[in-house]
Each structure stands twice: as C-alpha cells, then as structure tokens.
Design a protein around this motif. Structure first.
Motif, short mmCIF file in Angstrom:
data_model
loop_
_atom_site.label_atom_id
_atom_site.label_comp_id
_atom_site.label_asym_id
_atom_site.label_seq_id
_atom_site.Cartn_x
_atom_site.Cartn_y
_atom_site.Cartn_z
N ARG A 77 0.86 -1.18 0.00
CA ARG A 77 0.00 0.00 0.00
C ARG A 77 0.90 1.23 0.00
N THR A 78 0.33 2.39 -0.29
CA THR A 78 1.09 3.64 -0.34
C THR A 78 0.72 4.52 0.84
N MET A 79 1.75 4.96 1.59
CA MET A 79 1.51 5.89 2.68
C MET A 79 1.52 7.32 2.14
N VAL A 80 0.45 8.05 2.42
CA VAL A 80 0.35 9.47 2.08
C VAL A 80 0.50 10.24 3.37
N THR A 81 1.58 10.99 3.51
CA THR A 81 1.87 11.62 4.80
C THR A 81 1.06 12.89 4.99
N LEU A 82 0.52 13.05 6.19
CA LEU A 82 -0.17 14.28 6.62
C LEU A 82 0.57 14.80 7.84
N SER A 83 0.91 16.06 7.83
CA SER A 83 1.70 16.63 8.92
C SER A 83 0.81 17.10 10.07
N ALA A 146 -7.84 3.47 -8.28
CA ALA A 146 -6.72 2.55 -8.47
C ALA A 146 -5.42 3.28 -8.16
N GLY A 147 -4.54 2.61 -7.41
CA GLY A 147 -3.26 3.20 -7.06
C GLY A 147 -2.11 2.46 -7.70
N ASP A 148 -0.90 2.89 -7.39
CA ASP A 148 0.31 2.31 -7.96
C ASP A 148 1.08 1.60 -6.85
N PRO A 149 1.11 0.26 -6.83
CA PRO A 149 1.82 -0.45 -5.77
C PRO A 149 3.32 -0.15 -5.73
N GLY A 150 3.84 0.42 -6.83
CA GLY A 150 5.26 0.74 -6.87
C GLY A 150 5.63 1.96 -6.05
N VAL A 151 4.62 2.79 -5.69
CA VAL A 151 4.89 3.98 -4.89
C VAL A 151 4.83 3.61 -3.42
N LEU A 152 5.91 3.87 -2.71
CA LEU A 152 6.01 3.52 -1.30
C LEU A 152 5.38 4.60 -0.42
N ILE A 153 5.78 5.85 -0.67
CA ILE A 153 5.35 6.97 0.16
C ILE A 153 5.11 8.19 -0.72
N GLU A 154 4.03 8.90 -0.46
CA GLU A 154 3.85 10.25 -1.03
C GLU A 154 4.13 11.22 0.11
N LEU A 169 7.57 8.77 -3.74
CA LEU A 169 8.84 8.04 -3.64
C LEU A 169 8.56 6.56 -3.89
N ARG A 170 9.17 6.02 -4.93
CA ARG A 170 8.91 4.64 -5.32
C ARG A 170 9.76 3.68 -4.47
N ARG A 171 9.28 2.44 -4.39
CA ARG A 171 9.99 1.43 -3.61
C ARG A 171 11.42 1.27 -4.10
N PHE A 307 15.15 13.15 -3.49
CA PHE A 307 16.19 12.15 -3.72
C PHE A 307 15.96 10.88 -2.88
N ALA A 308 14.87 10.85 -2.11
CA ALA A 308 14.60 9.72 -1.21
C ALA A 308 15.71 9.59 -0.18
N GLY A 309 16.33 10.71 0.20
CA GLY A 309 17.38 10.67 1.21
C GLY A 309 18.63 11.38 0.73
#
Length: 499
Positions: A77-83, A146-154, A169-171, A307-309
């Motif tokens: 699943r994809t985590m969508v971050t909320l601050s 429908a979502g994209d399983p390749g996306v780890l985190i938004e 950010l993709r896996r 840059f995912a880090g």
C-alpha cells in the motif's frame, strides 16, 4: 539490497516481549506494535484497501505511526503523509488535496470539530487509531481509485522555501537510497545480531519529514530497538544519549549549536563516534567547535525529499583524512550516484566552477541514466568533493550583482555575539532586490543591527552587506529546525514597518 518487505519481515523473528520503541521514557514491546500492525492490515483489508491503496496517515512521532508504517511498507500500500504540525484547518485542506481513499488519525484529532468534519466529508474510510484500538470513524462514500503499488510513500517537502509539494517516492528509489547509504558507510545490509538487540536507533526529528523518516526507516530495516522523541529538546536528547549510549547520533545544525552552547559534560557524549547532519547547511566553524569541545566529528550529508534521502556525504575515514583541507564540503557522492555541475545553457563545468547541480541515480528518478537538475548552486573539486554554494531560487540580485544568502549568513555567524542568522532578499524599486538579515544572539550577549552591518563590511563586498539587520528573540523554524524562509520574510517585513 534486500527488499524493504523482506527486511521488515525479520521483525517477526523477534520475541513479543522484546522492547522495541521507547518514547518519553515509556517502552513499547514488539508484541504491542506487531498486534497493532496486524490489526491495521486486517481492518484495511476488510474495507478493500489492497496493493496500491493510498492510505493517508497523520504521521506523528508516536507508536501508532510506527505500526502504520510497518503495515503499509509490508503490504504494497502507499503511505500518504499528513503533517500533524500544522493547524487543524490547514491539515484538513491537506487531507482534501491528498484525495486519499483511507485515513488513519488519532481520535483526539478527529474530535477536533474542524478536522473531524473534513475527514467525515472526505469520502474516504477513516479510522481512529489509539494504542491498540482501531475503530471506523467514517465510512467511505465513494469508490476507491486505483493506485500504484510501486509507490512507497507520497511525502510532503518541508515547504521552507515555498509551498510544500507532495513527492511520490517509489519502492525502488527508497531501496536504492538505503543500499547506497549502507555501502557508503561500510555497513552490512543485514545485521548478524538477533532482531531488536544491540545499539538503539535514535529518531529525534519529526518523522513526517525526510530526516526523521530516514532515521526511523534505517532503524526498522536494521531491526534495531528505537528511541523516539516526540519533540526535540536538549534535555530529552541528553537523557537518551546518557541512558542508551549510542555510537551514532544525528541532529540538524541548530540543534548541534544548542548542544554546543549547553552545559552537557564531554563524558556524557563519549559513546558517540560521530554525528550526522544534513537537513540544512552546516557552518564549518560549527563542525570545528563541536570537534574541539566533544571530540566528535560531524559528518555532513547532502540530500532532499526528492532524492529519497542523501546522495552525498562524509564518512569517518574521509573526515579524518581530508576535513582540514576540504572543510565546507558536504562530502562525496554515494555509491551509484553521479554528480555534475552545469551552466545556464546546460554545459558541464569543470572542477571548482559553480553552476547548477545535477544528480543521476536510481534513487532520484525513473532511471539512473537520467540527469535531474536541482535548485542548488554547487561546485565539485578535483577530488570529487561537493560544495553547495547556495540555491538558485534563493540568489539575491542587487542591481545586477548576485548574492548568495549563505555567504552573508556565514559572515554574520562569525560575530562572537551571534548564535544564528538568516538572510532573505526583499523587493527594491531601484535595485530589484536587497539583502536583509535577522539574527538570534547567544544567551547573555547583546549587539545592535548596525554593529553587525559594520562587522559584515570587514568580510563582504559592499553589495553583499545587508541593508538592515534585525536582532530577534528566535528565528522562525520548521519542525525539522530549518529556517522557514516564508515566515522569515514576513517577520522582516513586519519589523521594517515598526522601524
């Protein structure tokens, strides 16, 4: 490297009674977090949240967020971050803009009339998550997309230089980033110790930003016990270091400066072999002062949410060999990362020449072959050491002369009374823009803005000297302790009107 899913699976080899997460003195066991993670997985599955489902999480520094992260990372699943660091109305707007189909939030927040109403009207399935309790707060009123399983985190950027952007950010990006960091620091991909044993991982910054999330991810994937602060404070950080004796720490520059200005005894930090810093530019004088007082090197890194880090940084070996000659650098490229500097026409510049930094890596874009142009001005020396000279979008053009705010900041910080400083460009009818500064002085020190302007004249060119310097009680900062540029400009404009 070992996939994120496989690495997290090692946690299931740990005994339920193993201490996993300490927060504000309270320990949560692996069993506590495992049961909540499995409950979240089951409840999300029951409402149709399969692979690729976009799940918005109010990502606070708390046990429930750790369990949610484990759940979503293991189940495609994809985590969508909320601050949670923003007011309820802005948080509600962010939830609406995210268009997530599933939401995990603390009940206390959902009971806020503003955010609760937005959540209930969002059309998503909303869960209240507190401790081990997971209950449906609102049922879905629309079909999930429908979502994209390749996306780890938004993930949202920090938003300190402009409106925050949500970055997918993709896996594969995250796995490439984690692998590069481990190789850069000569660490194994899988520890040979039993899970949840050995040195703790320290999570000091808010995990809703890349610095804090990176600390949490690396600790989880290494199956280390974790010490998490809900909020950074000198007292809380000091106590955690003394209790757990970690060998590696990480703080942003303002927090490092606060440690340096504190009365913490040198012996209390003797377990630390190095400190990592990279959420904002690091003054070389701060590195030298920290090394002199505590005997601990600060290993500067360079990276971004996009840059995912990190993509470059110092190692302890490089620091011992080259810091004296290369101070001011943010280190060398991580394995698998290529760096180059180009001019305004896209021509690659030679060693020592300043231009726009470009990065190519599997952790940056769809292909490791593609060059991605950053907003940073930089130069790379003949030995491959990267120096960040400022941001292209921060450059102040005063009557045709270009001014890098960080150059002015360094000049102000060199004054003995100054704890920290920030510089921004304000519109000027005659010159286009002019530099204006705000400074925070050290405890017990006094200095005037005019005295600081005079100090700048001794080290800067005339056009770089700020037209005004305001002494403030505290610089406006984001949750990651970066100076918030938009709030800085608003503060300076308000101070100008008062004078």
């Amino acid at each position: 490297m070992t996939s994120i899913r496989e690495a997290l699976g090692r946690l299931w080899d740990a005994p339920d009674e193993a201490p996993m997460l300490q927060q504000d003195g309270q320990w949560f066991s692996w069993g506590d977090i495992r049961v909540l993670s499995e409950t979240l997985d089951r409840e999300l599955g029951a409402v149709g949240a399969g692979p690729g489902a976009r799940v918005a999480v109010v990502l606070e520094n708390r046990m429930e967020s750790v369990a949610a992260l484990i759940t979503l990372l293991r189940t495609e699943r994809t985590m969508v971050t909320l601050s949670p660091l923003q007011p309820a109305d802005r948080l509600g707007d962010d939830l609406t803009a995210s268009a997530a189909d599933y939401v995990l939030a603390p009940r206390e927040l959902l009971e806020n009339t503003v955010f609760g109403a937005v959540a209930a009207d969002s059309g998503a399935t909303v869960f209240a998550v507190d401790g081990g309790d997971v209950t449906v707060y609102a049922k879905a009123s629309r079909e999930p997309r429908a979502g994209d399983p390749g996306v780890l985190i938004e993930m949202l950027t920090s938003g300190t230089t402009g409106p925050a952007k949500r970055i997918p950010l993709r896996r594969k990006q995250m796995e490439a980033s984690l692998s590069a960091a481990l190789e850069h620091n000569n660490r194994p991909e899988v520890r040979d110790k039993p899970p949840l044993t050995g040195a703790v991982g320290m999570v000091i910054l808010p995990i809703v930003h890349i610095g804090g999330l990176w600390s949490l991810l690396t600790a989880l994937l290494a199956a280390r016990p974790i010490v998490m602060l809900k909020r950074f404070s000198i007292e809380g950080w000091h106590a955690a270091i003394v209790e757990h004796r970690p060998i590696l720490g990480g703080l942003p520059p303002p927090a490092i400066r606060a440690v340096l200005d504190s009365d913490i005894p040198r012996e209390d930090l003797s377990s630390l072999r190095a400190m990592i810093a990279g959420t904002a530019p690091v003054d070389p004088d701060l590195v030298d002062a920290f090394l002199e007082r505590f005997g601990i090197p600060i290993l500067v890194t360079y990276g971004a949410t996009e840059f995912a880090g990190a993509v470059a940084g110092w190692t302890a070996k490089d620091f011992r060999a080259s810091w004296a000659d290369k101070k001011g650098s943010v280190g060398r490229a991580f394995p698998g990362v290529r760096l180059q500097v180009v001019d305004d026409d896209g021509r690659v510049l030679g060693a020592g020449q300043t231009g726009r930094l470009q990065v190519a890596s599997a952790q940056v874009g769809d292909s490791a072959e593609n060059w991605v142009t950053t907003s940073d001005l930089a130069h790379i020396d003949a030995d491959g050491y990267l120096y960040i000279d400022g941001r292209a979008d921060d450059v102040i053009v005063r009557g045709g002369f270009k001014i890098a705010p960080e150059t002015v900041v360094r000049a102000l910080r060199s004054h003995e009374a100054v704890a920290d400083a920030a510089v921004a460009g304000l519109p000027d009818q005659r010159l286009g823009q002019v530099p204006v500064a705000a400074v925070q002085v050290k405890d017990g020190a006094t200095v005037t803005g005019e005295a600081l302007r005079e100090h700048c004249r001794s080290t800067l060119t005339p056009y770089e000297v700020p037209v005004s310097v305001f002494v403030v009680d505290e610089l406006p900062r984001s949750a990651a302790l970066k100076v918030d540029r938009r709030r800085l400009i608003a503060l300076i404009e308000e101070l100008q009107q008062q004078n």
